[in-house]
Design a protein around this motif. Structure first.
Motif, PDB file in Angstrom:
ATOM      1  N   ILE A 134       4.432   4.831   8.065  1.00 50.69           N
ATOM      2  CA  ILE A 134       5.553   4.049   8.593  1.00 50.69           C
ATOM      3  C   ILE A 134       5.120   3.268   9.834  1.00 50.69           C
ATOM      4  CG2 ILE A 134       7.903   4.136   9.492  1.00 50.69           C
ATOM      5  CD1 ILE A 134       7.515   4.793   6.474  1.00 50.69           C
ATOM      6  N   LYS A 135       4.293   3.875  10.672  1.00 51.64           N
ATOM      7  CA  LYS A 135       3.776   3.177  11.860  1.00 51.64           C
ATOM      8  C   LYS A 135       2.932   1.973  11.453  1.00 51.64           C
ATOM      9  CE  LYS A 135       1.142   3.974  16.120  1.00 51.64           C
ATOM     10  NZ  LYS A 135       0.386   4.979  16.921  1.00 51.64           N
ATOM     11  N   ALA A 136       2.127   2.143  10.398  1.00 54.99           N
ATOM     12  CA  ALA A 136       1.294   1.036   9.920  1.00 54.99           C
ATOM     13  C   ALA A 136       2.150  -0.066   9.299  1.00 54.99           C
ATOM     14  CB  ALA A 136       0.284   1.553   8.906  1.00 54.99           C
ATOM     15  N   ILE A 137       3.193   0.325   8.580  1.00 52.82           N
ATOM     16  CA  ILE A 137       4.091  -0.652   7.969  1.00 52.82           C
ATOM     17  C   ILE A 137       4.757  -1.506   9.043  1.00 52.82           C
ATOM     18  CG2 ILE A 137       6.330  -0.863   6.775  1.00 52.82           C
ATOM     19  CD1 ILE A 137       5.370   1.445   4.937  1.00 52.82           C
ATOM     20  N   LYS A 138       5.108  -0.904  10.163  1.00 52.19           N
ATOM     21  CA  LYS A 138       5.805  -1.628  11.233  1.00 52.19           C
ATOM     22  C   LYS A 138       4.999  -2.825  11.719  1.00 52.19           C
ATOM     23  CE  LYS A 138       8.325  -0.853  15.533  1.00 52.19           C
ATOM     24  NZ  LYS A 138       8.793   0.161  16.512  1.00 52.19           N
ATOM     25  N   SER A 139       3.687  -2.703  11.748  1.00 49.68           N
ATOM     26  CA  SER A 139       2.846  -3.800  12.242  1.00 49.68           C
ATOM     27  C   SER A 139       2.229  -4.623  11.112  1.00 49.68           C
ATOM     28  CB  SER A 139       1.737  -3.246  13.140  1.00 49.68           C
ATOM     29  OG  SER A 139       0.922  -2.331  12.428  1.00 49.68           O
ATOM     30  N   SER A 140       2.668  -4.394   9.880  1.00 52.35           N
ATOM     31  CA  SER A 140       2.121  -5.095   8.711  1.00 52.35           C
ATOM     32  C   SER A 140       2.918  -6.362   8.403  1.00 52.35           C
ATOM     33  CB  SER A 140       2.176  -4.171   7.487  1.00 52.35           C
ATOM     34  OG  SER A 140       3.504  -4.113   6.980  1.00 52.35           O
ATOM     35  N   PRO A 141       2.411  -7.217   7.500  1.00 52.50           N
ATOM     36  CA  PRO A 141       3.157  -8.412   7.095  1.00 52.50           C
ATOM     37  C   PRO A 141       4.187  -8.157   5.997  1.00 52.50           C
ATOM     38  CG  PRO A 141       0.978  -8.457   6.118  1.00 52.50           C
ATOM     39  CD  PRO A 141       1.012  -7.248   7.005  1.00 52.50           C
ATOM     40  N   ILE A 142       4.493  -6.898   5.710  1.00 56.68           N
ATOM     41  CA  ILE A 142       5.560  -6.581   4.756  1.00 56.68           C
ATOM     42  C   ILE A 142       6.869  -7.172   5.274  1.00 56.68           C
ATOM     43  CG2 ILE A 142       6.964  -4.683   3.848  1.00 56.68           C
ATOM     44  CD1 ILE A 142       4.372  -2.996   3.809  1.00 56.68           C
ATOM     45  N   ASP A 143       7.615  -7.840   4.397  1.00 58.44           N
ATOM     46  CA  ASP A 143       8.862  -8.496   4.803  1.00 58.44           C
ATOM     47  C   ASP A 143      10.074  -7.584   4.685  1.00 58.44           C
ATOM     48  OD1 ASP A 143       7.726 -11.115   5.305  1.00 58.44           O
ATOM     49  OD2 ASP A 143       7.522 -11.324   3.133  1.00 58.44           O
ATOM     50  N   VAL A 144      10.148  -6.852   3.585  1.00 57.72           N
ATOM     51  CA  VAL A 144      11.288  -5.969   3.311  1.00 57.72           C
ATOM     52  C   VAL A 144      10.727  -4.635   2.836  1.00 57.72           C
ATOM     53  CG1 VAL A 144      13.380  -5.602   1.938  1.00 57.72           C
ATOM     54  CG2 VAL A 144      12.754  -7.926   2.658  1.00 57.72           C
ATOM     55  N   LEU A 145      11.248  -3.540   3.392  1.00 60.13           N
ATOM     56  CA  LEU A 145      10.819  -2.212   2.969  1.00 60.13           C
ATOM     57  C   LEU A 145      11.824  -1.660   1.965  1.00 60.13           C
ATOM     58  CD1 LEU A 145       8.872   0.189   3.289  1.00 60.13           C
ATOM     59  CD2 LEU A 145      10.341   1.011   5.149  1.00 60.13           C
ATOM     60  N   GLU A 146      11.315  -1.212   0.825  1.00 60.44           N
ATOM     61  CA  GLU A 146      12.157  -0.609  -0.208  1.00 60.44           C
ATOM     62  C   GLU A 146      12.019   0.917  -0.109  1.00 60.44           C
ATOM     63  OE1 GLU A 146      12.409  -0.424  -5.078  1.00 60.44           O
ATOM     64  OE2 GLU A 146      11.542  -2.209  -4.131  1.00 60.44           O
ATOM     65  N   GLY A 147      13.112   1.576   0.223  1.00 56.96           N
ATOM     66  CA  GLY A 147      13.069   3.011   0.447  1.00 56.96           C
ATOM     67  C   GLY A 147      13.266   3.807  -0.834  1.00 56.96           C
ATOM     68  N   SER A 148      12.239   3.806  -1.678  1.00 59.68           N
ATOM     69  CA  SER A 148      12.311   4.511  -2.970  1.00 59.68           C
ATOM     70  C   SER A 148      11.804   5.946  -2.800  1.00 59.68           C
ATOM     71  CB  SER A 148      11.468   3.770  -4.019  1.00 59.68           C
ATOM     72  OG  SER A 148      11.947   2.470  -4.225  1.00 59.68           O
ATOM     73  N   ILE A 149      12.456   6.691  -1.934  1.00 59.29           N
ATOM     74  CA  ILE A 149      11.920   7.965  -1.465  1.00 59.29           C
ATOM     75  C   ILE A 149      12.482   9.185  -2.189  1.00 59.29           C
ATOM     76  CG2 ILE A 149      11.403   7.012   0.803  1.00 59.29           C
ATOM     77  CD1 ILE A 149      13.936   8.412   1.854  1.00 59.29           C
ATOM     78  N   ILE A 150      13.287   8.961  -3.225  1.00 61.45           N
ATOM     79  CA  ILE A 150      13.873  10.074  -3.969  1.00 61.45           C
ATOM     80  C   ILE A 150      12.899  10.529  -5.052  1.00 61.45           C
ATOM     81  CG2 ILE A 150      15.840  10.853  -5.337  1.00 61.45           C
ATOM     82  CD1 ILE A 150      16.470  10.045  -2.385  1.00 61.45           C
ATOM     83  N   PRO A 151      12.543  11.820  -5.099  1.00 61.96           N
ATOM     84  CA  PRO A 151      11.638  12.296  -6.157  1.00 61.96           C
ATOM     85  C   PRO A 151      12.282  12.174  -7.532  1.00 61.96           C
ATOM     86  CG  PRO A 151      12.532  14.141  -4.891  1.00 61.96           C
ATOM     87  CD  PRO A 151      12.937  12.898  -4.167  1.00 61.96           C
ATOM     88  N   GLY A 152      11.442  11.985  -8.544  1.00 64.41           N
ATOM     89  CA  GLY A 152      11.936  11.724  -9.894  1.00 64.41           C
ATOM     90  C   GLY A 152      12.916  12.746 -10.409  1.00 64.41           C
TER      91      GLY A 152
END
Length: 231
Positions: A134-152
């Motif tokens: 998450i710390k790396a994502i904060k400084s990345s060029p990702i525009d929108v974060l998709e929170g697909s964090i629910i296990p199958g």
């Protein structure tokens, strides 16, 4: 076509519809119901809908028809997964066709996709994420974060307060506009909780729209859009 990144940032809250199958009647139903963006899939088997999606060549005519139908509504693609993904040449084709954004799990994403100057970069994390990522994502060029964090194994179960707290933490710690896909069976009346916890968009798919009926897609989309307009 409206810029997807700007739409997500500038809207109070946005509604994206993930098509359960690449069918124009499903897309029309979502648009008629009030979808503010449409997402489709290429090169994969989709867990929630159970459908298999062909490659770009197989879907090219559908894409052209969909982009024309959508008009100013952004159209995005999931370009593949672990077993198959679009090539750099196919990325250029999608850009030239008028696709507005891509959506991909971060662990499936080839680095070349992040070179795109035309597409909004929506990148998904799963339940294996940690604070360092998450710390790396904060400084990345990702525009929108998709929170697909629910296990199958929890797909289709009711939304919990624990889910909301995790979503809220992601929104706060990532510094990115957070979109929540309907891995849980999110109800329209629960959109306010996503909004209150800092989320910027919900993406409804097979879990809440049903997988084989255009009228159900239209009805579900309209119910979510109506609630969002009331926020």
């Amino acid at each position: 076509m409206t810029n997807f990144k700007e739409q997500i940032i500038n809207n109070k809250f946005s509604l994206v519809v993930s098509l359960p199958d690449n069918r124009i009647d499903f897309a029309r139903a979502a648009i008629d119901g009030g979808a503010q963006a449409i997402k489709l899939h290429l090169n994969l088997l989709h867990r929630a809908s159970g459908n298999s999606f062909g490659n770009l060549d197989k879907n090219k005519e559908f894409l052209k028809e969909l982009i024309d139908l959508a008009g100013e509504i952004p159209v995005g693609v999931v370009p593949g997964a672990q077993d198959a993904f679009i090539t750099e040449e196919e990325l250029i084709i999608l850009e030239e066709m008028g696709i507005g954004f891509f959506s991909s799990y971060i662990h499936h994403l080839p680095p070349f996709m992040m070179d795109s100057k035309r597409l909004t970069k929506m990148v998904a994390i799963d339940n294996s994420y940690d604070a360092a990522l998450i710390k790396a994502i904060k400084s990345s060029p990702i525009d929108v974060l998709e929170g697909s964090i629910i296990p199958g194994e929890s797909y289709g179960t009711p939304l919990s307060y624990s889910d909301l707290l995790r979503y809220g933490s992601l929104a706060l710690e990532s510094g990115k506009p957070l979109l929540i896909p309907s891995q849980k069976k999110i109800k329209p009346k629960e959109v306010k909780y996503l909004y209150d916890h800092g989320c910027k968009a919900v993406m409804i798919g097979a879990v809440v729209t049903g997988g084989d009926d255009a009228e159900k897609i239209k009805k579900a989309t309209a119910e979510f859009r109506n609630v969002i307009e009331g926020l």
